[in-house]
Design an enzyme around this catalytic site. Structure first.
Site, short mmCIF file in Angstrom:
data_model
loop_
_atom_site.label_atom_id
_atom_site.label_comp_id
_atom_site.label_asym_id
_atom_site.label_seq_id
_atom_site.Cartn_x
_atom_site.Cartn_y
_atom_site.Cartn_z
N HIS A 250 8.10 93.40 -66.91
CA HIS A 250 7.26 94.14 -67.33
C HIS A 250 6.78 93.75 -68.97
O HIS A 250 7.59 93.26 -69.68
CB HIS A 250 7.91 95.61 -67.31
CG HIS A 250 7.07 96.73 -67.91
ND1 HIS A 250 7.58 97.30 -69.03
CD2 HIS A 250 5.80 97.06 -67.89
CE1 HIS A 250 6.62 98.20 -69.51
NE2 HIS A 250 5.80 98.03 -68.66
N GLU B 149 3.97 90.89 -65.41
CA GLU B 149 2.83 91.85 -65.62
C GLU B 149 2.43 91.69 -67.24
O GLU B 149 3.47 91.94 -68.09
CB GLU B 149 3.24 93.30 -65.37
CG GLU B 149 2.33 94.32 -65.79
CD GLU B 149 2.55 95.38 -66.92
OE1 GLU B 149 2.09 96.37 -66.91
OE2 GLU B 149 3.48 94.92 -67.61
N ASP C 121 -0.30 93.13 -70.38
CA ASP C 121 -1.55 94.12 -70.86
C ASP C 121 -2.90 93.31 -71.23
O ASP C 121 -2.76 92.31 -71.74
CB ASP C 121 -1.02 95.06 -71.61
CG ASP C 121 0.26 95.85 -71.11
OD1 ASP C 121 0.28 96.61 -70.22
OD2 ASP C 121 1.40 95.53 -71.83
N HIS D 139 -0.12 95.92 -75.81
CA HIS D 139 0.34 97.35 -75.31
C HIS D 139 0.57 98.09 -76.73
O HIS D 139 1.62 97.75 -77.46
CB HIS D 139 1.40 97.23 -74.53
CG HIS D 139 1.82 98.57 -73.94
ND1 HIS D 139 1.85 99.73 -74.57
CD2 HIS D 139 1.95 98.93 -72.68
CE1 HIS D 139 2.39 101.02 -73.67
NE2 HIS D 139 2.02 100.24 -72.49
N ASP E 49 -2.40 94.52 -66.26
CA ASP E 49 -2.47 95.84 -66.47
C ASP E 49 -3.82 96.00 -67.54
O ASP E 49 -3.55 95.98 -68.73
CB ASP E 49 -1.30 96.44 -67.21
CG ASP E 49 -1.23 97.75 -67.19
OD1 ASP E 49 -2.41 98.44 -67.12
OD2 ASP E 49 -0.24 98.56 -67.74
#
Length: 274
Positions: free
Chosen positions: A5, A25, A27, A41, A85
């Site tokens: 993440h 993942e 952003d 993020h 994301d």
């Protein structure tokens, strides 16, 4: 699939891969012209993590290309999926379409290298809302316009905003996209009920539609007990800040005979039949 993440710095790609993640993942933010600019993020983010770390998006994309290109000194065989994301919930339909076109160009130039020594990972575009669905349309249009339609085999979609599942399924039918993941989750700072997640799993298992849900994952799951709980529910993927914990649980007697980490040989756009 174990998705590391908020992997927004280059060094974190290696950090999370070393911890056992087979997917990362990251952003993606957009500038005033709807072009992808940073892997960023903002505050707040998950508990126990440092918000605000970032790279220039194209530089990050080039870095993960090397990590996922066979023969490159930095190649990591187990890293098989990249999840974006997309921080674009504020964009209109037309702006989302333009953002999708720009994203396709950047992948052609900085990841797929226009067919020469390209990165091989699967790509999951996590779109925050069905109101942004034209992002995927723009992305596909650009690949077709430039003559690289073959890369669509590598690309899937996920609507990540915890919206009504029936509404999502309706949009997927309009998009005519077969490469569908569905997420459900919340930051690790909070707890969340499981009714929507169970509904997503049920739709995956019972809906035989060509454009239906193929994979279901949950986020963000960090505790050993929670990882076990969600695996028992039947998720295909777990997004976590601790990939090593997922790897540990998968080796336990309860799961080792039926579940394992996905590899490049596993098609992320097909339902798992255990």
């Amino acid at each position: 699939w174990t998705m590391g993440h908020m992997v927004n710095k280059k060094y974190q790609v290696d950090e999370f891969a070393d911890l056992g993640a087979n997917a990362i993942e990251f952003d993606v933010t957009f500038d005033s012209n709807y072009k992808a600019d940073y892997t960023y993020h903002k505050v707040p983010c998950d508990c126990g993590r440092t918000c605000g770390r970032y790279e220039v998006f194209t530089e990050f994309l080039s870095y993960v290309k090397n990590e996922t290109t066979p023969g490159h000194p930095s190649f990591r065989e187990k890293l098989v999926l990249l999840q974006l994301d997309l921080k674009m919930s504020y964009l209109s339909e037309s702006q989302s379409n333009e953002a999708g076109k720009d994203m396709a160009k950047k992948f052609l130039n900085y990841y797929w290298n226009r067919g020469s020594n390209a990165g091989r990972a699967y790509i999951l575009l996590s779109i925050p809302s069905i109101s942004n669905y034209l992002f995927l349309t723009g992305f596909k249009q650009q690949l077709k316009t430039e003559g690289y339609e073959q890369y669509l085999d590598k690309v899937g979609v996920d609507f990540s905003g915890n919206e009504d599942l029936d509404s999502i399924v309706n949009v997927l039918g309009r998009l005519e996209d077969e490469h569908v993941w569905q997420s459900d989750g919340i930051t690790n700072c909070w707890t969340r009920g499981i009714s929507r997640l169970q509904d997503a799993i049920k739709k995956r298992d019972e809906d035989e539609s060509r454009y239906g849900i193929k994979k279901v994952y949950t986020w963000t799951v960090d505790y050993y007990s929670s990882i076990r709980y969600y695996l028992r529910l039947g998720v295909d993927g777990v997004m976590t800040n601790f990939p090593n914990r997922v790897e540990y649980v998968l080796k336990e007697k309860e799961f080792s005979g039926s579940l394992r980490m996905a590899t490049m040989d596993d098609n992320p756009w097909e339902k798992y039949v255990g």
